[in-house]
Scaffold this active site. Structure first.
Site, PDB file in Angstrom:
ATOM      1  N   ASP A  86       9.723  -8.726  55.325  1.00  0.00           N
ATOM      2  CA  ASP A  86       8.780  -7.624  55.531  1.00  0.00           C
ATOM      3  C   ASP A  86       7.446  -7.919  54.858  1.00  0.00           C
ATOM      4  OD1 ASP A  86      10.284  -5.773  57.083  1.00  0.00           O
ATOM      5  OD2 ASP A  86      11.393  -5.159  55.306  1.00  0.00           O
ATOM      6  N   ASP A 125       9.817 -14.466  52.294  1.00  0.00           N
ATOM      7  CA  ASP A 125      10.167 -13.060  52.337  1.00  0.00           C
ATOM      8  C   ASP A 125      10.055 -12.627  53.801  1.00  0.00           C
ATOM      9  OD1 ASP A 125      10.802 -10.466  51.439  1.00  0.00           O
ATOM     10  OD2 ASP A 125       8.695  -9.953  51.206  1.00  0.00           O
ATOM     11  N   GLU A 183       9.925  -3.416  36.998  1.00  0.00           N
ATOM     12  CA  GLU A 183       9.460  -4.565  37.773  1.00  0.00           C
ATOM     13  C   GLU A 183       8.006  -4.923  37.453  1.00  0.00           C
ATOM     14  OE1 GLU A 183       9.533  -5.900  42.445  1.00  0.00           O
ATOM     15  OE2 GLU A 183       9.143  -3.796  41.998  1.00  0.00           O
ATOM     16  N   SER A 209      15.202 -11.051  51.351  1.00  0.00           N
ATOM     17  CA  SER A 209      14.717  -9.691  51.531  1.00  0.00           C
ATOM     18  C   SER A 209      15.486  -8.760  50.625  1.00  0.00           C
ATOM     19  CB  SER A 209      14.853  -9.241  52.988  1.00  0.00           C
ATOM     20  OG  SER A 209      14.375  -7.940  53.135  1.00  0.00           O
ATOM     21  N   ALA A 210      14.760  -7.987  49.885  1.00  0.00           N
ATOM     22  CA  ALA A 210      15.398  -7.025  48.983  1.00  0.00           C
ATOM     23  C   ALA A 210      15.722  -5.710  49.681  1.00  0.00           C
ATOM     24  CB  ALA A 210      14.495  -6.761  47.788  1.00  0.00           C
TER      25      ALA A 210
END
Length: 154
Positions: free
Chosen positions: A33, A31, A78, A146-147
């Site tokens: 961030d 990932d 989520e 990264s979302a």
């Protein structure tokens, strides 16, 4: 810093498998961030790329409200342990797509992403640059997920 290893035997087997297969069969998924970058330095929170976009007058004034509305809709899905993994995956993909459309509609541009990167608002964790150099020198692929929707900045 401490590391908790819940299953040492499984970790040892994984390391052995990686060594046996060799670096040509290895790739790294990470990932961005708050994984490759710090979440805070000297007690000061470091904003994610999407937070810098949202708070830096880069996007339209209504972006933050719409993004928070999406968060309020999808984040409970989520984190809900009662919702199946399949249903969560479907909702997370939908969230990602809708949020990316919102970013585009709100004026996200490559120029803004470059400006954020140059502003040094993103701070890599200690050792990340050496890690990246090591991967490069050994031709080990790195895939950064990264979302945030700010993939070009990464």
């Amino acid at each position: 810093m401490s590391v908790i290893i819940p299953n040492q035997k499984k970790l040892d087997q994984t390391i052995s498998n990686i060594k046996q297969a060799g670096k040509d069969k290895l790739h790294i998924l990470a990932d961005f961030d708050r994984t490759l970058t710090y979440s805070s330095v000297d007690g000061q929170k470091i904003p994610s790329i999407i937070a810098v976009l949202r708070n830096g007058q880069y996007l339209t004034s209504d972006y933050a409200k719409q993004a928070h509305t999406l968060f309020d809709k999808y984040h409970p899905i989520e984190i809900d342990p009662e919702i199946s993994l399949e249903e969560k995956k479907e909702a997370m993909v939908e969230w990602w797509k809708v949020h990316n459309e919102l970013l585009i509609k709100s004026g996200l541009s490559r120029k803004d992403l470059k400006s954020i990167v140059k502003s040094r608002g993103v701070k890599f964790r200690e050792g990340v640059l050496e890690f990246l150099d090591y991967l490069n020198e050994n031709s080990i692929p790195l895939v950064i997920l990264s979302a945030s929707g700010a993939g070009d900045a990464i």
